[in-house]
Design an enzyme around this catalytic site. Sequence first.
Site, PDB file in Angstrom:
ATOM      1  N   HIS A 198       7.957  -0.814  13.063  1.00 46.91           N
ATOM      2  CA  HIS A 198       6.995  -1.267  12.234  1.00 46.91           C
ATOM      3  C   HIS A 198       7.096  -2.735  12.021  1.00 46.91           C
ATOM      4  O   HIS A 198       8.581  -3.250  12.720  1.00 46.91           O
ATOM      5  CB  HIS A 198       6.809  -0.456  10.940  1.00 46.91           C
ATOM      6  CG  HIS A 198       5.621  -1.096  10.190  1.00 46.91           C
ATOM      7  ND1 HIS A 198       4.441  -1.279  10.689  1.00 46.91           N
ATOM      8  CD2 HIS A 198       5.063  -1.350   8.675  1.00 46.91           C
ATOM      9  CE1 HIS A 198       3.376  -1.596  10.045  1.00 46.91           C
ATOM     10  NE2 HIS A 198       3.967  -1.650   8.847  1.00 46.91           N
ATOM     11  N   HIS A 251      -3.544   7.420   7.435  1.00 49.04           N
ATOM     12  CA  HIS A 251      -3.149   5.891   7.418  1.00 49.04           C
ATOM     13  C   HIS A 251      -4.404   5.119   8.133  1.00 49.04           C
ATOM     14  O   HIS A 251      -4.268   4.413   8.969  1.00 49.04           O
ATOM     15  CB  HIS A 251      -1.629   5.647   7.866  1.00 49.04           C
ATOM     16  CG  HIS A 251      -1.520   4.154   7.614  1.00 49.04           C
ATOM     17  ND1 HIS A 251      -1.989   3.056   8.230  1.00 49.04           N
ATOM     18  CD2 HIS A 251      -0.950   3.853   6.395  1.00 49.04           C
ATOM     19  CE1 HIS A 251      -1.269   1.817   7.681  1.00 49.04           C
ATOM     20  NE2 HIS A 251      -0.699   2.412   6.503  1.00 49.04           N
ATOM     21  N   ASP A 259       0.845  -1.246  -0.078  1.00 48.77           N
ATOM     22  CA  ASP A 259       0.135  -0.033  -0.056  1.00 48.77           C
ATOM     23  C   ASP A 259       0.783   1.218  -0.122  1.00 48.77           C
ATOM     24  O   ASP A 259       0.250   2.302  -0.078  1.00 48.77           O
ATOM     25  CB  ASP A 259      -1.000   0.096   1.075  1.00 48.77           C
ATOM     26  CG  ASP A 259      -0.224  -0.178   2.509  1.00 48.77           C
ATOM     27  OD1 ASP A 259       0.650  -0.994   2.625  1.00 48.77           O
ATOM     28  OD2 ASP A 259      -0.656   0.509   3.566  1.00 48.77           O
ATOM     29  N   ASP A 269       4.342   4.117   8.505  1.00 50.00           N
ATOM     30  CA  ASP A 269       3.657   3.405   9.480  1.00 50.00           C
ATOM     31  C   ASP A 269       4.647   3.197  10.650  1.00 50.00           C
ATOM     32  O   ASP A 269       5.810   2.789  10.483  1.00 50.00           O
ATOM     33  CB  ASP A 269       3.016   1.936   8.985  1.00 50.00           C
ATOM     34  CG  ASP A 269       2.359   2.199   7.731  1.00 50.00           C
ATOM     35  OD1 ASP A 269       2.485   3.090   7.063  1.00 50.00           O
ATOM     36  OD2 ASP A 269       1.545   1.075   7.360  1.00 50.00           O
TER      37      ASP A 269
END
Length: 304
Positions: free
Chosen positions: A143, A271, A67, A213
């Site tokens: 992450h 997000h 993504d 992220d």
Amino acid sequence: MEKFEVDILGCGSATPTIQHNPSSQVVNVREKLFMVDCGEGTQLQMRHSRLRFGRLNRIFISHLHGDHCFGLLGLISTLALLGRTGDLFIHSVAGLEEILRPQLDFFCKDNPFEVKIETFDPVNSEVIYEDKSVQVKTIPLRHRVPCAGFLFREQEKEAHLVAEMIKFYNIPIKELAKIKQGADFVTEDGAIVPNARLTRPATPSRSYAYCSDTAYSEKIIPIIEGVDLLYHEATFTQEDASRAKTTGHSTAKQAAEIAKLANVKKLMLGHFSARYTDNNILLDEAKVIFPNTILANEGLREKL
């Protein structure tokens, strides 16, 4: 004041929804476009936002989850169709070369430009790009895979000349550059005119931090301290904090706590998980801790 803007092209998480596209945004610094992440649909969102493909300077990929990078091949192909000839530089964690190169060799072998991939170490904060206008520095994130955010900071600006003083002391043009950089002026009879009398302080440099992220991490605070705008992922609400921890993401409350501890001027949440049909639940959660919070949204153009 020169342009420094952030265009949101996608602010959803892994699953696309009718509300949000996967992650991508463009940082516009004096009409140079720097793309951050490139999820599916990015090139269409560039069209919607009326961003000029020809001004795309460099691309920064935070990590190798789809993504955040599935839109690269289509974008690169379109750049060729639009006549790009200058090399395209992509900054990424290690591994993108092995993933993207075979696709480029098959679909884009006749491109009139080269795609050059430069890797960075996501564990350490380092400057990975710099020009006369801006510096880009990595922000180590937590992450499930190697991941880094990016800090965009304008280069330090020169002091402003006080026109009346320049005229009063009849200062030659050739001396002005040195005075802007902090030098005093020495008159013909040897008198020293202090720089503070000839200049006003420079306009503060603007800064933007992208953190997506990531799980909650106070280690990023010294890097993002005092930025004008912080984009911090807020995939979940605090009610789903256990899910956030398991997947290496943050809640809106945690994003706000980071913004408060780092003394940033404004927080933008992004997000978003597909499970929330109304993102205002995330906004409300964050505003309790950090009132100057906004939601990212496709088409949003935030001026710094």
